[in-house]
Design an enzyme around this catalytic site. Structure first.
Site, PDB file in Angstrom:
ATOM      1  CG  ASN A   1     -21.332  13.604 -16.979  1.00 22.19           C
ATOM      2  OD1 ASN A   1     -22.253  12.880 -16.620  1.00 22.19           O
ATOM      3  ND2 ASN A   1     -20.211  13.131 -17.508  1.00 22.19           N
TER       4      ASN A   1
ATOM      5  CE  LYS B   1      -4.136  22.102  -8.085  1.00 16.67           C
ATOM      6  NZ  LYS B   1      -4.004  20.765  -8.600  1.00 16.67           N
TER       7      LYS B   1
ATOM      8  CG  MET C   1      -9.812  15.730 -17.319  1.00 20.03           C
ATOM      9  SD  MET C   1     -10.325  14.238 -16.415  1.00 20.03           S
ATOM     10  CE  MET C   1     -11.012  13.271 -17.735  1.00 20.03           C
TER      11      MET C   1
ATOM     12  CB  ILE D   1      -9.603  19.598  -5.649  1.00 23.01           C
ATOM     13  CG1 ILE D   1     -10.604  19.351  -6.797  1.00 23.01           C
ATOM     14  CG2 ILE D   1     -10.009  20.778  -4.778  1.00 23.01           C
ATOM     15  CD1 ILE D   1     -11.047  20.554  -7.556  1.00 23.01           C
TER      16      ILE D   1
ATOM     17  CG  ASN E   1     -14.828  13.317  -9.836  1.00 24.15           C
ATOM     18  OD1 ASN E   1     -15.040  13.999 -10.843  1.00 24.15           O
ATOM     19  ND2 ASN E   1     -14.016  12.269  -9.855  1.00 24.15           N
TER      20      ASN E   1
ATOM     21  CG  HIS F   1     -13.602   7.579 -11.887  1.00 25.89           C
ATOM     22  ND1 HIS F   1     -12.577   8.277 -12.490  1.00 25.89           N
ATOM     23  CD2 HIS F   1     -13.304   6.266 -12.040  1.00 25.89           C
ATOM     24  CE1 HIS F   1     -11.692   7.423 -12.955  1.00 25.89           C
ATOM     25  NE2 HIS F   1     -12.102   6.193 -12.698  1.00 25.89           N
TER      26      HIS F   1
HETATM   27  C1  GAR Z   1     -16.842  11.649 -18.087  1.00 26.31           C
HETATM   28  O1  GAR Z   1     -16.897  10.329 -18.575  1.00 26.31           O
HETATM   29  C2  GAR Z   1     -16.338  11.677 -16.666  1.00 26.31           C
HETATM   30  O2  GAR Z   1     -16.751  10.576 -15.912  1.00 26.31           O
HETATM   31  C3  GAR Z   1     -14.848  11.640 -16.893  1.00 26.31           C
HETATM   32  O3  GAR Z   1     -14.636  12.499 -17.965  1.00 26.31           O
HETATM   33  C4  GAR Z   1     -15.778  12.445 -18.837  1.00 26.31           C
HETATM   34  C5  GAR Z   1     -16.212  13.845 -19.134  1.00 26.31           C
HETATM   35  O4  GAR Z   1     -17.235  13.862 -20.091  1.00 26.31           O
HETATM   36  N1  GAR Z   1     -14.123  12.040 -15.708  1.00 26.31           N
HETATM   37  C6  GAR Z   1     -12.972  11.499 -15.324  1.00 26.31           C
HETATM   38  O5  GAR Z   1     -12.397  10.632 -15.951  1.00 26.31           O
HETATM   39  C7  GAR Z   1     -12.413  12.032 -14.023  1.00 26.31           C
HETATM   40  N2  GAR Z   1     -11.363  11.201 -13.535  1.00 26.31           N
HETATM   41  P1  GAR Z   1     -18.142  15.150 -20.266  1.00 26.31           P
HETATM   42  O6  GAR Z   1     -17.180  16.349 -20.381  1.00 26.31           O
HETATM   43  O7  GAR Z   1     -18.882  14.925 -21.558  1.00 26.31           O
HETATM   44  O8  GAR Z   1     -19.028  15.270 -19.080  1.00 26.31           O
END
Ligand code: GAR
Length: 190
Positions: free
Chosen positions: A14, A66, A91, A94, A108, A110
């Site tokens: 992303n 944190k 992951m 915050i 974000n 999801h």
């Molecule tokens: C993505 O599918 C994103 O939506 C998900 O992690 C992946 C990261 O892919 N995020 C979550 O699950 C957050 N709860 P990427 O590193 O290739 O962008």
């Protein structure tokens, strides 16, 4: 021009799509100024090098708490005059330390149609539940897990013959299209 920081923990697909798409816009509404990663092994670091985007590896385990970890991040964001944070596969929850500094300025993506299938494995959870449809959601970040106000979401019908890998591929296609676009729309009224 809105100055964006992307946060990632892993692959960085992303992140790359946001950077590349934004560079091709005729009207430049935002620019990705930096990437923050919380893992040394994140492939997103390699992508940042190739794209020429400054990357900060900030490892939580090297801070006593944190709070101090997020204070370090805030310092980096302030030094770079960041206006908006886009979490992209970051992951980590915050905490109010960072949330209070960037209230309503953290978004974000999801990989599910929230409020369905929140959490760490939105794609796998939808697949294993035998859901007929799922989707992708872009939302503001608040104190909860994938619970903030929804900005944009898109549905995806899960075809019967799809395996998990195919579902992941289709979800990522949607993500890589809608995340840069949603950022652009947000930045129009920033
Ligand atoms: C993505 O599918 C994103 O939506 C998900 O992690 C992946 C990261 O892919 N995020 C979550 O699950 C957050 N709860 P990427 O590193 O290739 O962008």
């Amino acid at each position: 021009m809105v100055r964006v920081a992307v946060f990632a923990s892993g692959n960085g697909g992303n992140f790359q799509s946001i950077v590349e798409t934004s560079r091709n816009y005729e009207e430049k509404l935002y620019s990705v100024e930096l990437l923050i990663v919380d893992k040394e092994s994140a492939y997103a670091i390699e992508r940042a090098k190739k794209l020429g985007v400054p990357c900060y590896v900030v490892l939580p385990k090297t801070f006593p708490s944190k709070k101090e970890y997020e204070e370090k991040i805030i310092e980096i964001l302030k030094e770079n005059n960041i206006d908006l944070i886009a979490l992209a596969g970051y992951m980590r929850i915050i905490s109010p330390v960072l949330l209070n500094e960037y209230r309503d300025k953290i978004i974000n993506i999801h990989p599910a149609y929230l409020p369905n299938f929140p959490g760490k494995d939105g794609i796998g959870d939808a697949f294993r539940a035998g859901a007929k449809e799922t989707g992708v959601t872009i939302h503001y970040v608040d104190e909860g897990v994938d619970s903030g106000k929804i900005i944009y979401q898109e549905k995806l019908v899960i075809e019967k013959d799809w395996d998990l890998e195919k579902l992941e591929e289709e979800i990522h296609k949607i993500e890589h299209r809608i995340y840069p676009e949603t950022l652009k729309n947000l930045c129009k009224n920033f």
